[in-house]
Motif scaffolding. Structure first.
Motif, PDB file in Angstrom:
ATOM      1  N   ASP A 295       0.976  -1.165  -0.480  1.00 14.69           N
ATOM      2  CA  ASP A 295       0.496  -0.208   0.128  1.00 14.69           C
ATOM      3  C   ASP A 295       0.947   1.091  -0.079  1.00 14.69           C
ATOM      4  O   ASP A 295       1.427   1.734   0.767  1.00 14.69           O
ATOM      5  N   VAL A 296       0.645   1.750  -1.311  1.00 11.93           N
ATOM      6  CA  VAL A 296       1.477   3.175  -1.569  1.00 11.93           C
ATOM      7  C   VAL A 296       0.663   4.234  -1.132  1.00 11.93           C
ATOM      8  O   VAL A 296      -0.028   4.589  -1.061  1.00 11.93           O
ATOM      9  N   LEU A 297       1.287   4.814   0.177  1.00 13.94           N
ATOM     10  CA  LEU A 297       0.272   6.487   0.573  1.00 13.94           C
ATOM     11  C   LEU A 297       1.546   7.887   0.358  1.00 13.94           C
ATOM     12  O   LEU A 297       1.658   7.854   0.480  1.00 13.94           O
ATOM     13  N   LEU A 298      -0.016   8.339  -0.085  1.00 21.50           N
ATOM     14  CA  LEU A 298       0.500   9.999  -0.259  1.00 21.50           C
ATOM     15  C   LEU A 298       0.458  11.060   1.316  1.00 21.50           C
ATOM     16  O   LEU A 298      -0.082  10.641   1.508  1.00 21.50           O
ATOM     17  N   GLY A 299       1.867  11.441   1.177  1.00 17.28           N
ATOM     18  CA  GLY A 299       1.511  12.086   2.282  1.00 17.28           C
ATOM     19  C   GLY A 299       2.693  13.288   1.871  1.00 17.28           C
ATOM     20  O   GLY A 299       3.319  13.379   0.273  1.00 17.28           O
ATOM     21  N   VAL A 300       2.731  14.332   2.651  1.00 12.85           N
ATOM     22  CA  VAL A 300       4.164  15.169   2.357  1.00 12.85           C
ATOM     23  C   VAL A 300       4.892  15.299   4.202  1.00 12.85           C
ATOM     24  O   VAL A 300       3.897  15.707   4.613  1.00 12.85           O
ATOM     25  N   GLU A 301       5.372  16.177   3.982  1.00 12.66           N
ATOM     26  CA  GLU A 301       6.017  16.784   5.437  1.00 12.66           C
ATOM     27  C   GLU A 301       6.377  18.038   4.818  1.00 12.66           C
ATOM     28  O   GLU A 301       6.565  18.767   5.059  1.00 12.66           O
ATOM     29  N   SER A 302       5.195  18.764   6.074  1.00 15.73           N
ATOM     30  CA  SER A 302       5.238  20.169   5.427  1.00 15.73           C
ATOM     31  C   SER A 302       5.470  21.487   6.689  1.00 15.73           C
ATOM     32  O   SER A 302       5.636  20.379   7.845  1.00 15.73           O
ATOM     33  N   ASP A 303       5.790  22.165   6.137  1.00 19.72           N
ATOM     34  CA  ASP A 303       6.731  22.516   7.634  1.00 19.72           C
ATOM     35  C   ASP A 303       5.667  23.720   7.727  1.00 19.72           C
ATOM     36  O   ASP A 303       4.415  23.765   7.349  1.00 19.72           O
ATOM     37  N   TYR A 304       5.984  24.386   9.644  1.00 22.56           N
ATOM     38  CA  TYR A 304       4.386  24.316   9.992  1.00 22.56           C
ATOM     39  C   TYR A 304       4.893  25.943  10.217  1.00 22.56           C
ATOM     40  O   TYR A 304       5.982  26.739  11.375  1.00 22.56           O
ATOM     41  N   PHE A 305       4.316  27.189   9.560  1.00 27.36           N
ATOM     42  CA  PHE A 305       4.782  28.751   9.220  1.00 27.36           C
ATOM     43  C   PHE A 305       3.761  29.921  10.187  1.00 27.36           C
ATOM     44  O   PHE A 305       2.413  29.430   8.822  1.00 27.36           O
ATOM     45  N   PRO A 306       3.211  29.720  10.836  1.00 24.88           N
ATOM     46  CA  PRO A 306       2.085  30.516  11.119  1.00 24.88           C
ATOM     47  C   PRO A 306       1.470  31.348  10.642  1.00 24.88           C
ATOM     48  O   PRO A 306       0.544  31.945  10.272  1.00 24.88           O
ATOM     49  N   GLU A 307       2.881  32.074  10.243  1.00 26.01           N
ATOM     50  CA  GLU A 307       1.978  33.506   8.659  1.00 26.01           C
ATOM     51  C   GLU A 307       2.046  33.084   7.490  1.00 26.01           C
ATOM     52  O   GLU A 307       1.718  33.987   6.437  1.00 26.01           O
TER      53      GLU A 307
END
Length: 268
Positions: free
Chosen positions: A80-92
């Motif tokens: 099972d290949v899952l689509l993800g992303v590692e996202s930075d968190y920038f409040p602005e």
């Protein structure tokens, strides 16, 4: 069931090999699910490729999505290949990131704080010449951002929540109630945290988060998942059995992964 939700590939500029290589490594390692979660572009920047050695270009993002979705179909029945992303968190820039992610059928999104106070969490120089109070302030700002990211509703998983210790092991010993306060927020938000085994590649050794934090996470009802944070295919699933054993010893009964943004519970 064996899974790994945190992997990178050559698009980010600091990982090796192609997405297919990570999928093949997962199959060879006996995994039933492999998440592809490369670093998101810097959507808050006017430049197409603001950080070429850290994250992919904005123009590359649709091609990344397309490739993962093609491989998901190709490997159906094998893994099972899952689509993800590692996202930075920038409040602005929350709204910009939210709008971009809404365009695509992600299985999950990992939210990671890599910059705190405008400085990389992995910059060991940030700690030089700081007194004890200033060190506490740096740690509390980091956890303020993590708590805020948990409340944002943007993420299914929070990445490496004590990674600031990576090149500064003394980080764990800086005293502040902010850590427990943040774990309480995470538990209330329903967001999972990953046990990220890439800490073994840094000065600190071991995993993110520490065993002590995992004990507190259990206390606050925080869900946990697994991510190797592999930047080379040979690290896919790294320490999976040891993590599973440790979680059971701490008292966890299950861990989770995500498919179509829905939590899948896996008994330990």
């Amino acid at each position: 069931m064996k899974f790994d939700l945190h992997t990178h590939h050559d698009r980010c500029g600091h990982a090796q090999d192609k997405i297919r290589d990570y999928i093949e490594a997962a199959i060879a390692g006996g995994l039933q699910a492999i998440g592809i979660s490369d670093h998101s572009p810097y959507f808050g920047s006017p430049e197409d490729h603001a950080q070429p050695l850290i994250a992919m270009a904005k123009s590359e993002f649709p091609r990344y999505i397309e490739e993962v979705l093609q491989l998901k179909k190709e490997y159906e029945g094998k893994i099972d290949v899952l689509l993800g992303v590692e996202s930075d968190y920038f409040p602005e820039h929350v709204d910009v990131y939210r709008q971009e992610y809404a365009k695509y059928p992600f299985d999950y999104i990992i939210g990671s704080v890599h910059l705190s106070g405008g400085v990389s969490i992995f910059n060991r120089n940030r700690w030089k010449n700081l007194n004890d109070m200033q060190k506490i302030e740096h740690k509390e700002e980091y956890y303020r951002l993590i708590a805020e990211s948990a409340r944002s509703g943007m993420f299914n998983i929070l990445g490496h929540i004590d990674a600031m210790k990576g090149f500064y092991p003394a980080f764990s010993d800086i005293p502040t109630p902010a850590v427990n306060e943040t774990l309480k927020v995470i538990g209330e938000s329903g967001v999972a945290i990953e046990i990220n085994t890439s800490g073994k590649t840094k000065d600190v050794g071991g995993w993110y988060p520490s065993h002590a934090m995992l004990e507190q996470a259990l206390h606050y009802g925080v869900e946990v998942t697994f991510g190797s944070d592999a930047h080379i295919p040979s690290r896919v699933g790294d320490d999976w059995e040891d993590v599973s054993k440790t979680l059971k010893e701490i008292g966890f009964k299950h861990w989770v992964y995500f498919k179509n943004k829905q939590k899948q519970v896996v008994p330990l």
